[in-house]
Design a protein around this motif. Structure first.
Motif, mmCIF file in Angstrom:
data_model
loop_
_atom_site.group_PDB
_atom_site.id
_atom_site.type_symbol
_atom_site.label_atom_id
_atom_site.label_comp_id
_atom_site.label_asym_id
_atom_site.label_seq_id
_atom_site.Cartn_x
_atom_site.Cartn_y
_atom_site.Cartn_z
ATOM 1 N N LEU A 158 0.806 -1.284 0.150
ATOM 2 C CA LEU A 158 0.077 -0.008 -0.101
ATOM 3 C C LEU A 158 0.762 1.365 0.154
ATOM 4 C CD1 LEU A 158 -2.791 -1.045 2.613
ATOM 5 C CD2 LEU A 158 -3.058 -0.689 0.148
ATOM 6 N N LEU A 159 2.060 1.361 0.416
ATOM 7 C CA LEU A 159 2.775 2.620 0.352
ATOM 8 C C LEU A 159 3.964 2.249 -0.893
ATOM 9 C CD1 LEU A 159 3.579 2.791 4.451
ATOM 10 C CD2 LEU A 159 1.702 3.842 2.812
ATOM 11 N N GLU A 160 4.282 3.887 -1.135
ATOM 12 C CA GLU A 160 5.151 3.951 -2.182
ATOM 13 C C GLU A 160 6.670 3.644 -1.470
ATOM 14 O OE1 GLU A 160 4.525 4.992 -5.439
ATOM 15 O OE2 GLU A 160 2.406 5.053 -4.625
ATOM 16 N N PRO A 161 7.614 3.100 -2.571
ATOM 17 C CA PRO A 161 8.850 2.914 -2.061
ATOM 18 C C PRO A 161 9.649 3.930 -1.467
ATOM 19 C CG PRO A 161 8.504 2.243 -4.400
ATOM 20 C CD PRO A 161 7.417 2.925 -3.891
ATOM 21 N N LYS A 162 9.123 5.330 -1.962
ATOM 22 C CA LYS A 162 9.721 6.413 -1.251
ATOM 23 C C LYS A 162 9.583 6.732 0.050
ATOM 24 C CE LYS A 162 11.224 10.931 -2.871
ATOM 25 N NZ LYS A 162 10.563 12.140 -3.270
ATOM 26 N N GLU A 163 8.122 6.364 0.039
ATOM 27 C CA GLU A 163 7.523 6.555 1.729
ATOM 28 C C GLU A 163 8.251 5.365 2.754
ATOM 29 O OE1 GLU A 163 3.016 7.806 1.620
ATOM 30 O OE2 GLU A 163 3.225 5.906 0.323
ATOM 31 N N LEU A 164 8.433 4.468 2.056
ATOM 32 C CA LEU A 164 8.947 3.332 2.922
ATOM 33 C C LEU A 164 10.583 3.591 3.197
ATOM 34 C CD1 LEU A 164 7.862 0.089 0.903
ATOM 35 C CD2 LEU A 164 7.226 0.914 3.234
ATOM 36 N N GLU A 165 11.094 4.360 2.461
ATOM 37 C CA GLU A 165 12.461 4.734 2.574
ATOM 38 C C GLU A 165 12.650 5.763 3.697
ATOM 39 O OE1 GLU A 165 14.669 6.491 -0.828
ATOM 40 O OE2 GLU A 165 14.258 4.607 -1.795
ATOM 41 N N GLN A 166 11.412 6.661 3.601
ATOM 42 C CA GLN A 166 11.501 7.625 4.627
ATOM 43 C C GLN A 166 10.901 7.040 5.970
ATOM 44 O OE1 GLN A 166 8.911 10.325 2.706
ATOM 45 N NE2 GLN A 166 10.694 11.265 1.336
ATOM 46 N N GLY A 167 10.804 6.056 6.031
ATOM 47 C CA GLY A 167 10.152 5.592 7.397
ATOM 48 C C GLY A 167 8.962 5.584 7.644
ATOM 49 N N VAL A 168 7.952 5.697 6.586
ATOM 50 C CA VAL A 168 6.692 5.622 6.806
ATOM 51 C C VAL A 168 6.061 4.374 6.698
ATOM 52 C CG1 VAL A 168 4.446 6.434 5.529
ATOM 53 C CG2 VAL A 168 6.339 7.923 5.564
ATOM 54 N N ARG A 169 5.001 4.275 7.662
ATOM 55 C CA ARG A 169 4.349 2.802 7.783
ATOM 56 C C ARG A 169 3.167 3.083 8.172
ATOM 57 N NH1 ARG A 169 8.844 1.652 6.292
ATOM 58 N NH2 ARG A 169 10.278 0.164 6.948
ATOM 59 N N LEU A 170 2.409 1.656 8.210
ATOM 60 C CA LEU A 170 0.780 1.568 8.554
ATOM 61 C C LEU A 170 0.493 1.467 10.154
ATOM 62 C CD1 LEU A 170 -0.770 -0.380 5.401
ATOM 63 C CD2 LEU A 170 -0.319 2.088 5.825
ATOM 64 N N ALA A 171 0.145 2.214 10.638
ATOM 65 C CA ALA A 171 -0.021 2.104 12.053
ATOM 66 C C ALA A 171 -0.713 0.865 12.552
ATOM 67 C CB ALA A 171 -0.736 3.359 12.594
ATOM 68 N N CYS A 172 -1.770 0.493 11.475
ATOM 69 C CA CYS A 172 -2.385 -0.706 11.957
ATOM 70 C C CYS A 172 -1.713 -2.101 11.684
ATOM 71 C CB CYS A 172 -3.825 -0.749 11.440
ATOM 72 S SG CYS A 172 -3.556 -1.025 9.461
ATOM 73 N N ARG A 173 -0.607 -1.800 11.169
ATOM 74 C CA ARG A 173 0.520 -3.038 10.760
ATOM 75 C C ARG A 173 1.721 -3.043 11.355
ATOM 76 N NH1 ARG A 173 -2.868 -6.649 9.328
ATOM 77 N NH2 ARG A 173 -4.346 -5.272 10.183
ATOM 78 N N THR A 174 1.846 -2.097 12.493
ATOM 79 C CA THR A 174 3.337 -1.833 12.975
ATOM 80 C C THR A 174 2.893 -2.122 14.238
ATOM 81 O OG1 THR A 174 3.536 0.106 11.521
ATOM 82 C CG2 THR A 174 4.845 -0.169 13.438
#
Ligand code: FES
Length: 464
Positions: free
Chosen positions: A215-231
């Motif tokens: 669901l997240l863009e690779p760039k977002e993942l690189e910046q440490g973005v995560r889904l709260a409900c999956r973290t």
């Protein structure tokens, strides 16, 4: 049997012939971990170094008797669970000795001269019990350990507000932030489907979940973005979330605009009345005397309990000359004639995404303050169907959604009342209206029927 033969047996007897005899009997049955001691003292010393699985103990020992050794073993935590097979012989005071042995906590007895068949059967039984006991203990320890791990609390630090929340290890960030003022977007109710509950994890990151990767863009993942409900929060975690609290969502909506001319018919009226004080000639109740002084249309006027609880004092402080505040043929309050406040009502518009609250002067029919905020139920779905899915089969979820709604309305009420420097007691009536599902949520009624054919709600009319 395969495991039993590896278990450790300690034979305690001062007679080397008996010791050798027993050792041979056991060796013939495959037991290969056998030790011997010539006295009780020696046996206890040996047990300090290595614990046996079974002690075969002679009752008649030089120095410490067999039952003394047994007593000492039972008193010591590390040896308390080791089975003891007591060997007894022909002794002078046999009964007394046996009783002492029983009391000292031996597991089983065997009489000398020892018969191999009986002896090996008793050894096998004692070792089997010990083996099962060991397994059970291991399992219990494992459970205790996992309980400890689960119970352990860790910290969740939410930035930029620097809010610290103590949470149970293993919870997701989404769950940890429920029932807090911090709100996250999310249309799927934490199911990992909408990709909206984004947070930025600041502390070292674990592997993103499958849903996060999808669901997240690779760039977002690189910046440490995560889904709260999956973290999951497995150790102290710091996250960054933009939306810090509901307060930021308060805003005034249109207060002045075009208002077509309408004839106002206020819900509440204020009538100036003077009633006779009570006397021997007129000892009717206070409410009766108010009714008598009002026009005939109020002859069956009712009162609220709140009004009654202050009426005695209010009538006397106004010298029986004041204003009766009436709504729907019900006396809400007795006020002084000069009183300017105290006749307000609240109107709530229960929108699926936004809640609006209006403070209304009930005598003039004028809105005096308007506040809205996002509906906190949004995190369980942006539309009513998702929310119905969330509560389906989960009565507690329905209660939770109602609590969220009530808490939102309480916040709005508090802000409205404060903004006009009123007190809660100045609010005479409150009316809430919304779509059918929101009405069900407000009343904590199950709206499931709305989401399935033939789409029937429980109720469509209003309730008071
Ligand atoms: S993906 Fe987390 S709430 Fe939808």
């Amino acid at each position: 049997m395969k495991n039993l033969v590896r278990m450790k047996i300690l034979i305690v007897d001062d007679d080397p012939v008996v010791k050798e005899l027993i050792k041979n009997m056991l060796a013939k049955d495959g037991y290969r971990n056998i030790q011997t001691a010539g006295s009780g003292e020696e046996a206890l010393k040996m047990m300090q170094k290595a614990l046996p699985d079974l002690v075969v103990l002679d009752i008649q020992l030089p120095g410490m008797k067999g039952y003394d050794v047994s007593q000492k073993m039972r008193a010591n935590k590390s040896t308390a669970d080791i089975p003891i097979l007591m060997m007894t012989g022909e002794v002078l005071d046999a009964d007394k000795e046996l009783e002492k042995s029983f009391r000292s906590g031996v597991t089983d007895f065997i009489t000398k001269p020892i018969k191999k068949i009986e002896f090996t059967a008793r050894v096998k039984a004692a070792l089997t019990i010990k083996r099962n006991y060991n397994l059970m203990k291991k399992e219990l320890n494992k459970r205790k350990l996992s309980k400890k791990i689960i119970k352990k609390k860790v910290w969740l630090n939410v930035l930029p507000g620097d809010i610290w929340i103590k949470v149970q290890r293993g919870k997701t960030v989404w769950n940890a932030l429920q029932n807090t003022e911090i709100e996250l977007d999310g249309d799927c109710g934490g199911l990992g489907k909408c990709g909206k509950c984004k947070i930025r994890v600041i502390t070292p990151l674990g592997r993103p979940s499958k849903e996060t990767l999808e669901l997240l863009e690779p760039k977002e993942l690189e910046q440490g973005v995560r889904l709260a409900c999956r973290t999951k929060i497995l150790k102290n975690l710091a996250i960054y979330t933009e939306e810090l609290n509901g307060e930021t969502e308060f805003f005034q909506i249109l207060k002045h605009g075009h208002m077509p001319p309408v004839e106002l018919d206020p819900l509440v009226e204020r009538r100036l009345v003077t009633i006779p004080p009570p006397s021997l000639e007129n000892s009717l109740s206070d409410v009766h005397r108010i009714r008598d002084e009002l026009s005939p249309e109020f002859q069956d006027l009712k009162t609220t309990y709140r009004c009654l609880s202050n009426l005695y004092k209010n009538l006397r402080t106004t010298n029986f000359d004041g204003a009766a505040v009436i709504h729907n043929n019900c006396l809400l309050e007795w006020q002084s004639r000069e009183s300017i406040g105290g006749v307000f009502g609240l109107i709530f518009d229960l929108g699926t995404s936004t809640l609006v609250g209006k403070l209304v002067n009930l005598l003039e029919g004028q809105e005096v303050a308007v506040i809205s905020r996002f509906n906190s139920q949004r995190k369980y779905g942006s539309d009513v169907i998702s929310r119905i899915q969330y509560i389906k089969g989960h009565p507690k979820h329905l209660v939770h959604l109602q609590k969220l709604l009530v808490s939102d309305l309480n916040l709005i009420t508090k802000r409205l009342v404060e903004s006009f420097k009123l007190k809660l007691k100045d609010i005479m009536v409150a009316v809430a209206a919304g779509n059918t599902t929101m009405q069900h949520f407000m009343l904590s009624l199950d709206p499931s029927g709305i989401a399935e054919a033939p789409f029937t709600p429980l109720i469509t009319e209003g309730m008071t």
